[in-house]
Design a protein around this motif. Structure first.
Motif, mmCIF file in Angstrom:
data_model
loop_
_atom_site.group_PDB
_atom_site.id
_atom_site.type_symbol
_atom_site.label_atom_id
_atom_site.label_comp_id
_atom_site.label_asym_id
_atom_site.label_seq_id
_atom_site.Cartn_x
_atom_site.Cartn_y
_atom_site.Cartn_z
ATOM 1 N N GLU A 62 0.853 -1.185 0.000
ATOM 2 C CA GLU A 62 0.000 0.000 0.000
ATOM 3 C C GLU A 62 0.891 1.236 0.000
ATOM 4 O OE1 GLU A 62 -3.773 1.110 2.557
ATOM 5 O OE2 GLU A 62 -1.946 1.327 3.727
ATOM 6 N N LEU A 63 0.514 2.233 -0.751
ATOM 7 C CA LEU A 63 1.245 3.488 -0.764
ATOM 8 C C LEU A 63 0.638 4.398 0.296
ATOM 9 C CD1 LEU A 63 1.505 4.025 -4.610
ATOM 10 C CD2 LEU A 63 3.213 3.045 -3.066
ATOM 11 N N ALA A 64 1.414 4.699 1.339
ATOM 12 C CA ALA A 64 0.911 5.524 2.427
ATOM 13 C C ALA A 64 2.036 6.384 2.984
ATOM 14 C CB ALA A 64 0.323 4.646 3.530
ATOM 15 N N LEU A 65 1.676 7.554 3.437
ATOM 16 C CA LEU A 65 2.637 8.464 4.034
ATOM 17 C C LEU A 65 3.086 7.928 5.393
ATOM 18 C CD1 LEU A 65 3.992 11.211 3.615
ATOM 19 C CD2 LEU A 65 2.101 12.230 4.871
ATOM 20 N N GLY A 66 4.381 7.799 5.591
ATOM 21 C CA GLY A 66 4.915 7.365 6.873
ATOM 22 C C GLY A 66 5.062 5.870 7.035
ATOM 23 N N SER A 67 4.607 5.090 6.061
ATOM 24 C CA SER A 67 4.781 3.640 6.154
ATOM 25 C C SER A 67 5.118 3.077 4.785
ATOM 26 C CB SER A 67 3.521 2.968 6.697
ATOM 27 O OG SER A 67 2.479 3.014 5.775
ATOM 28 N N HIS A 68 5.890 2.024 4.802
ATOM 29 C CA HIS A 68 6.306 1.402 3.560
ATOM 30 C C HIS A 68 6.508 -0.084 3.818
ATOM 31 C CE1 HIS A 68 7.974 1.235 -0.436
ATOM 32 N NE2 HIS A 68 9.029 0.602 0.026
ATOM 33 N N VAL A 69 6.088 -0.903 2.893
ATOM 34 C CA VAL A 69 6.293 -2.346 2.974
ATOM 35 C C VAL A 69 7.219 -2.757 1.846
ATOM 36 C CG1 VAL A 69 5.212 -4.618 2.895
ATOM 37 C CG2 VAL A 69 4.015 -2.713 3.971
ATOM 38 N N VAL A 70 8.265 -3.483 2.197
ATOM 39 C CA VAL A 70 9.227 -3.969 1.215
ATOM 40 C C VAL A 70 9.095 -5.485 1.141
ATOM 41 C CG1 VAL A 70 11.663 -4.122 0.583
ATOM 42 C CG2 VAL A 70 10.801 -2.081 1.767
ATOM 43 N N LEU A 71 8.690 -5.993 -0.022
ATOM 44 C CA LEU A 71 8.695 -7.447 -0.225
ATOM 45 C C LEU A 71 10.151 -7.899 -0.327
ATOM 46 C CD1 LEU A 71 5.917 -7.899 -2.944
ATOM 47 C CD2 LEU A 71 5.806 -8.637 -0.583
ATOM 48 N N ARG A 108 8.315 -13.072 3.127
ATOM 49 C CA ARG A 108 9.062 -12.266 4.100
ATOM 50 C C ARG A 108 8.993 -10.826 3.641
ATOM 51 N NH1 ARG A 108 14.562 -14.093 4.260
ATOM 52 N NH2 ARG A 108 15.043 -12.446 2.795
ATOM 53 N N VAL A 109 8.565 -9.955 4.542
ATOM 54 C CA VAL A 109 8.442 -8.530 4.235
ATOM 55 C C VAL A 109 9.134 -7.707 5.315
ATOM 56 C CG1 VAL A 109 6.269 -8.782 2.986
ATOM 57 C CG2 VAL A 109 6.231 -8.287 5.423
ATOM 58 N N MET A 110 9.448 -6.477 4.976
ATOM 59 C CA MET A 110 10.002 -5.526 5.929
ATOM 60 C C MET A 110 9.023 -4.369 6.033
ATOM 61 S SD MET A 110 12.663 -4.683 7.864
ATOM 62 C CE MET A 110 14.074 -5.562 7.252
ATOM 63 N N ALA A 111 8.616 -4.065 7.252
ATOM 64 C CA ALA A 111 7.763 -2.902 7.505
ATOM 65 C C ALA A 111 8.666 -1.755 7.932
ATOM 66 C CB ALA A 111 6.765 -3.208 8.611
ATOM 67 N N VAL A 112 8.557 -0.637 7.250
ATOM 68 C CA VAL A 112 9.339 0.554 7.595
ATOM 69 C C VAL A 112 8.348 1.656 7.933
ATOM 70 C CG1 VAL A 112 11.069 2.205 6.816
ATOM 71 C CG2 VAL A 112 11.143 -0.154 5.987
ATOM 72 N N LEU A 113 8.380 2.096 9.188
ATOM 73 C CA LEU A 113 7.455 3.122 9.662
ATOM 74 C C LEU A 113 8.238 4.333 10.132
ATOM 75 C CD1 LEU A 113 5.169 0.744 11.687
ATOM 76 C CD2 LEU A 113 4.624 1.811 9.531
ATOM 77 N N THR A 114 7.751 5.504 9.755
ATOM 78 C CA THR A 114 8.399 6.751 10.154
ATOM 79 C C THR A 114 7.374 7.594 10.895
ATOM 80 O OG1 THR A 114 9.778 6.665 8.189
ATOM 81 C CG2 THR A 114 9.640 8.768 9.316
ATOM 82 N N HIS A 115 7.780 8.078 12.063
ATOM 83 C CA HIS A 115 6.915 8.938 12.856
ATOM 84 C C HIS A 115 7.775 10.015 13.502
ATOM 85 C CE1 HIS A 115 3.527 10.145 15.279
ATOM 86 N NE2 HIS A 115 4.246 10.027 16.372
ATOM 87 N N SER A 116 7.498 11.240 13.182
ATOM 88 C CA SER A 116 8.262 12.385 13.697
ATOM 89 C C SER A 116 9.736 12.209 13.397
ATOM 90 C CB SER A 116 8.046 12.565 15.191
ATOM 91 O OG SER A 116 6.686 12.721 15.487
#
Length: 143
Positions: A36-45, A70-78
């Motif tokens: 999903e394309l979303a601000l502050g989050s990214h999923v890498v297959l 296997r996926v990588m969740a990358v979340l950015t907050h502040s």
């Protein structure tokens, strides 16, 4: 000119992994995995059924049946960025699209997978952190 270069770079970074042997199948006979394309989050297959996903591939086509992903969740907050790896298993259905969504949960990042109709298929949660004793006191018996 800068906008054109950025657009070309963005298009070049989007590719589809064919995670099955043999010739290309029709869209109705495979399932599509996409972030999903979303601000502050990214999923890498990272891996689909043992097949590594290259950095320029952001989605994958798979044959129907059981999947190990296997996926990588990358979340950015502040000021903080947090990345966590998750392993997921579910059965793919031909002709369906599965969207991977990363978000914050009670204990950290989680990955949820939704089908084309928006139904939750599977989710992976980060386990809660171990309990820590902040202060240890001995309580008297009152004698």
């Amino acid at each position: 000119m800068l906008l054109l270069c950025c657009s070309l770079l963005a298009l070049a970074a989007c590719g589809t992994l064919k995670a099955y042997p043999g010739p290309q199948h029709s869209a109705s006979s495979v399932a599509l995995l996409k972030p999903e394309l979303a601000l502050g989050s990214h999923v890498v297959l990272q891996e689909v059924n043992g097949v590594s996903v290259h950095f320029w591939q952001d989605r994958a086509e798979v044959e129907p049946g059981p999947l190990q992903i296997r996926v990588m969740a990358v979340l950015t907050h502040s000021y903080r960025t947090l990345a966590r790896r998750h392993e997921l298993e579910f059965d793919a259905i031909a002709g369906n699209e599965y969207t991977f969504r990363a978000d914050w949960f009670l204990y950290g990042p989680r990955i949820r997978v939704f089908d084309r109709d928006g139904q939750l298929v599977v989710e992976a949660l980060e386990p809660p952190p171990p309990l820590r004793v902040l202060r240890s006191e001995t309580v008297g018996t009152g004698e």
